[in-house]
Write an enzyme that holds these catalytic residues in place. Structure first.
Site, PDB file in Angstrom:
ATOM      1  N   ARG A  22       0.833  -1.216   0.000  1.00 55.60           N
ATOM      2  CA  ARG A  22       0.000   0.000   0.000  1.00 55.60           C
ATOM      3  C   ARG A  22       0.863   1.260   0.000  1.00 55.60           C
ATOM      4  O   ARG A  22       0.582   2.224  -0.706  1.00 55.60           O
ATOM      5  CB  ARG A  22      -0.909   0.041   1.218  1.00 55.60           C
ATOM      6  N   THR A 115     -12.643   4.751  14.089  1.00 64.54           N
ATOM      7  CA  THR A 115     -13.913   4.751  14.821  1.00 64.54           C
ATOM      8  C   THR A 115     -13.815   3.713  15.931  1.00 64.54           C
ATOM      9  O   THR A 115     -13.556   2.539  15.660  1.00 64.54           O
ATOM     10  CB  THR A 115     -15.071   4.415  13.868  1.00 64.54           C
ATOM     11  N   LEU A 205     -20.254   6.953  16.452  1.00 67.35           N
ATOM     12  CA  LEU A 205     -21.143   5.790  16.319  1.00 67.35           C
ATOM     13  C   LEU A 205     -22.583   6.262  16.127  1.00 67.35           C
ATOM     14  O   LEU A 205     -23.338   5.699  15.334  1.00 67.35           O
ATOM     15  CB  LEU A 205     -21.056   4.888  17.553  1.00 67.35           C
ATOM     16  N   LEU A 211     -27.444   7.846  10.211  1.00 69.39           N
ATOM     17  CA  LEU A 211     -27.394   7.853   8.749  1.00 69.39           C
ATOM     18  C   LEU A 211     -27.914   6.525   8.194  1.00 69.39           C
ATOM     19  O   LEU A 211     -28.733   6.500   7.269  1.00 69.39           O
ATOM     20  CB  LEU A 211     -25.960   8.110   8.265  1.00 69.39           C
ATOM     21  N   CYS A 260     -18.276   0.863   7.092  1.00 72.71           N
ATOM     22  CA  CYS A 260     -18.552   1.497   8.391  1.00 72.71           C
ATOM     23  C   CYS A 260     -19.937   1.269   8.978  1.00 72.71           C
ATOM     24  O   CYS A 260     -20.047   0.924  10.149  1.00 72.71           O
ATOM     25  CB  CYS A 260     -18.287   2.999   8.277  1.00 72.71           C
TER      26      CYS A 260
HETATM   27  N1  LIG Z   1     -13.357   4.329   5.168  1.00 72.86           N
HETATM   28  C1  LIG Z   1     -14.101   5.304   5.615  1.00 72.86           C
HETATM   29  O1  LIG Z   1     -14.876   5.915   4.870  1.00 72.86           O
HETATM   30  C2  LIG Z   1     -14.026   5.755   7.051  1.00 72.86           C
HETATM   31  C3  LIG Z   1     -14.705   6.907   7.437  1.00 72.86           C
HETATM   32  C4  LIG Z   1     -14.649   7.295   8.771  1.00 72.86           C
HETATM   33  C5  LIG Z   1     -13.965   6.528   9.677  1.00 72.86           C
HETATM   34  N2  LIG Z   1     -13.334   5.387   9.277  1.00 72.86           N
HETATM   35  C6  LIG Z   1     -12.633   4.609  10.294  1.00 72.86           C
HETATM   36  O2  LIG Z   1     -11.243   4.712  10.041  1.00 72.86           O
HETATM   37  C7  LIG Z   1     -10.594   3.484  10.397  1.00 72.86           C
HETATM   38  C8  LIG Z   1      -9.793   2.974   9.220  1.00 72.86           C
HETATM   39  O3  LIG Z   1     -10.678   2.712   8.145  1.00 72.86           O
HETATM   40  P1  LIG Z   1     -10.169   2.425   6.672  1.00 72.86           P
HETATM   41  O4  LIG Z   1     -11.369   2.286   5.830  1.00 72.86           O
HETATM   42  O5  LIG Z   1      -9.115   3.413   6.297  1.00 72.86           O
HETATM   43  O6  LIG Z   1      -9.475   0.983   6.924  1.00 72.86           O
HETATM   44  P2  LIG Z   1      -8.407   0.236   6.013  1.00 72.86           P
HETATM   45  O7  LIG Z   1      -8.467  -1.196   6.436  1.00 72.86           O
HETATM   46  O8  LIG Z   1      -8.607   0.593   4.591  1.00 72.86           O
HETATM   47  O9  LIG Z   1      -7.000   0.846   6.444  1.00 72.86           O
HETATM   48  C9  LIG Z   1      -6.386   0.597   7.679  1.00 72.86           C
HETATM   49  C10 LIG Z   1      -4.876   0.519   7.448  1.00 72.86           C
HETATM   50  O10 LIG Z   1      -4.235   0.361   8.716  1.00 72.86           O
HETATM   51  C11 LIG Z   1      -3.093  -0.457   8.526  1.00 72.86           C
HETATM   52  N3  LIG Z   1      -2.661  -0.998   9.819  1.00 72.86           N
HETATM   53  C12 LIG Z   1      -3.272  -1.946  10.572  1.00 72.86           C
HETATM   54  N4  LIG Z   1      -2.586  -2.150  11.715  1.00 72.86           N
HETATM   55  C13 LIG Z   1      -1.522  -1.317  11.686  1.00 72.86           C
HETATM   56  C14 LIG Z   1      -0.461  -1.050  12.599  1.00 72.86           C
HETATM   57  N5  LIG Z   1      -0.391  -1.685  13.777  1.00 72.86           N
HETATM   58  N6  LIG Z   1       0.448  -0.137  12.235  1.00 72.86           N
HETATM   59  C15 LIG Z   1       0.372   0.510  11.058  1.00 72.86           C
HETATM   60  N7  LIG Z   1      -0.616   0.306  10.163  1.00 72.86           N
HETATM   61  C16 LIG Z   1      -1.547  -0.589  10.477  1.00 72.86           C
HETATM   62  C17 LIG Z   1      -3.571  -1.503   7.551  1.00 72.86           C
HETATM   63  O11 LIG Z   1      -2.474  -2.127   6.894  1.00 72.86           O
HETATM   64  C18 LIG Z   1      -4.439  -0.660   6.594  1.00 72.86           C
HETATM   65  O12 LIG Z   1      -3.698  -0.212   5.480  1.00 72.86           O
HETATM   66  C19 LIG Z   1     -11.698   2.540  10.870  1.00 72.86           C
HETATM   67  O13 LIG Z   1     -11.791   2.601  12.266  1.00 72.86           O
HETATM   68  C20 LIG Z   1     -12.936   3.131  10.237  1.00 72.86           C
HETATM   69  O14 LIG Z   1     -14.095   2.831  10.961  1.00 72.86           O
HETATM   70  C21 LIG Z   1     -13.333   5.004   7.977  1.00 72.86           C
END
Ligand SMILES: NC(=O)c1ccc[n+]([C@@H]2O[C@H](COP(=O)([O-])OP(=O)(O)OC[C@H]3O[C@@H](n4cnc5c(N)ncnc54)[C@H](O)[C@@H]3O)[C@@H](O)[C@H]2O)c1
Length: 450
Positions: A22, A115, A205, A211, A260
């Site tokens: 990535r 989140t 949450l 939503l 989410c």
């Molecule tokens: N995707 C959305 O639209 C969105 C919106 C609001 C909030 N969130 C929240 O944000 C968070 C992440 O969501 P996302 O969609 O980006 O997830 P994702 O799985 O796409 O990305 C998470 C990343 O974290 C990395 N990771 C995991 N453990 C790690 C560590 N110990 N050290 C370094 N990197 C590590 C993973 O390799 C991955 O690339 C979640 O809690 C989600 O609920 C997401």
């Protein structure tokens, strides 16, 4: 983080990830290879990358150098042990806390961007304080409200930014102010809300639950519309004029997806149950039940309409992403509809403008409903929508991509098996025009008589 870097040229932002592939893609010269497709994101990356925005796998070095650390790791629904299928899996966030505690030699502000369940900051603080090197940590909650597909715009012009911290201590207030200052370079002050940590964690949450509830509410009405001759589009318009209800997020569909909504509501339900609040838990769980029902009934309707058998019939899916303008397929309704139709031995052809064949097969394989070989035998992925619809018995619209509205459906109709069916799960096509061409039509919330 890309937008924070773009808006704060004086702040050095380093994005680190354990996933080296990535990070390499984020550093790719070819901006079409970025791991996430979002309109406008390539421009932001082009502007800030290697100036004050860096992507690296050297997590320790980045922790060591940082004053402020945003943890944005994944918090999926737990797939094992207690809380399986409901609670948020906090192992990644805990690993981050332990790594920060091990590496940090200077005071840091740790920002929860993921989140998280309400009161996670308490656990983080205890890990950081007990295993740290005498370093002082302040924990802030700064949940992210962007929507995929409009992420860059949502970040550049947010409705609000929420920052929760230790409002009762001097150090806490200083930490909050430090993060307020980061956002204040482009967000008007009155849109930056500060609260205590628990309110901030729970607000995220709550926002997602509200939503998703709106979608399930209009979807529940869509089924009632179909049997009564009402038109869900007209009903949504009529109720949306009431300023207390408002017009947004009232579009009936085959069901919400994305990484989410479901996970956050399940998490909310789990939290409510763990406090013994069973009525609260049941109330919110119904949002998920309705969403699952909507996907199932869409698939069942296809089978029923195609004379109760789809075995050996070719059904074309236009769209696989969970919504338009994203290549994210997590929890996409398309996966569940496909799974149900494949159980009935349908053959599925998929066209999606942004989702790769590799991703689609991965999504199907993860369902564990049949072998990977069988998925590849029954599902074909093509790069051309006209090719995708050739010799099909039916088309199902699973994503609301704008380009689907622009196709030459007369040309598509000519090459299909007759009678040719179209099932619009997103209410984006004009049924009258399709009918005039010769299609048998079904539109979510309008039914067959649309
Ligand atoms: N995707 C959305 O639209 C969105 C919106 C609001 C909030 N969130 C929240 O944000 C968070 C992440 O969501 P996302 O969609 O980006 O997830 P994702 O799985 O796409 O990305 C998470 C990343 O974290 C990395 N990771 C995991 N453990 C790690 C560590 N110990 N050290 C370094 N990197 C590590 C993973 O390799 C991955 O690339 C979640 O809690 C989600 O609920 C997401």
């Amino acid at each position: 983080m890309a937008v924070i870097a773009q808006k704060n040229p004086n702040i050095k932002v380093t994005v680190v990830d354990v996933n080296a592939k990535r990070i390499a893609a984020w550093n790719s010269e070819d901006l079409s290879q970025l791991p996430v497709f979002e309109p406008g994101l390539d421009d932001v990356i082009a502007e800030a990358r290697n100036k004050n925005l860096f992507f690296s796998t050297d997590i320790d070095a980045a922790i060591d150098a940082a004053d402020m650390i945003f943890t944005a790791v994944n918090t999926p629904t737990k797939s094992y042990g207690s809380g399986k299928g409901m609670a948020a899996d906090l192992k990644h966030i805990e690993l981050c806390a332990r790594q920060i505690a091990r590496v940090a030699k200077t005071d840091k502000i740790v920002v929860e961007k993921s989140t998280l369940p309400v009161r996670t900051a308490e656990a983080l603080k205890s890990i950081l304080d007990q295993t740290g090197n005498g370093v002082k940590f302040q924990i802030l909650s700064n949940p992210e409200f962007l929507a995929e597909g409009t992420a860059v715009k949502d970040l550049q012009e947010p409705d609000r930014v929420l920052i929760g911290g230790e409002t009762h201590t001097e150090e806490g207030r200083e930490a909050i102010q430090a993060l307020v200052d980061v956002y204040a370079s482009w967000v008007p002050k009155d849109r930056i809300i500060t609260t205590n940590v628990w309110s901030s964690e729970l607000s995220k949450l709550t926002a997602n639950a509200f939503l998703a509830q709106r979608i399930s509410s209009i979807n529940a009405m869509s089924e009632l519309c179909e049997v009564t001759g009402a038109d869900v589009h007209e009903v949504a318009h009529a109720i949306g004029q009431d300023s207390r209800i408002g017009p947004k997020f009232l579009k009936a569909s085959v069901g919400f997806g994305g990484s989410c909504f479901q996970k956050d509501i399940l998490n909310l339900v789990y939290i409510a149950k763990s406090y013994g609040l069973h009525e609260v838990a049941d109330y919110w769980e119904q949002v998920i039940i309705m969403n699952n029902h909507q996907k199932t009934r869409f698939a069942n309707n296809i089978v029923h309409t195609l004379y109760n058998t789809v075995s050996g019939k070719k059904i074309t899916f236009l769209g696989w992403a969970f919504k338009k303008d994203t290549n994210d397929t997590r929890e996409s309704a398309a996966i569940y509809v496909a799974d149900a139709l494949l159980e009935e031995q349908a053959e599925i052809v998929v066209y999606d403008p942004k989702v790769t064949a590799e991703q689609i097969y991965m999504d199907l394989d993860k369902q564990n409903s049949r072998s990977p070989e069988e998925n590849r035998r029954l599902v074909t992925i093509v790069n051309d929508p006209y090719e995708a619809c050739k010799s099909a018995h039916a088309i199902a619209i699973l994503t609301e991509w704008d380009e689907f509205k622009l196709y030459d459906y007369s040309r598509i109709y000519k090459d299909m098996i007759k009678p040719a069916f179209i099932f619009d799960g997103r209410d984006i096509l004009d049924m009258a025009t399709l009918k005039a061409i010769g299609f048998e039509t079904y539109c979510i919330g309008k039914g067959k008589e649309a």
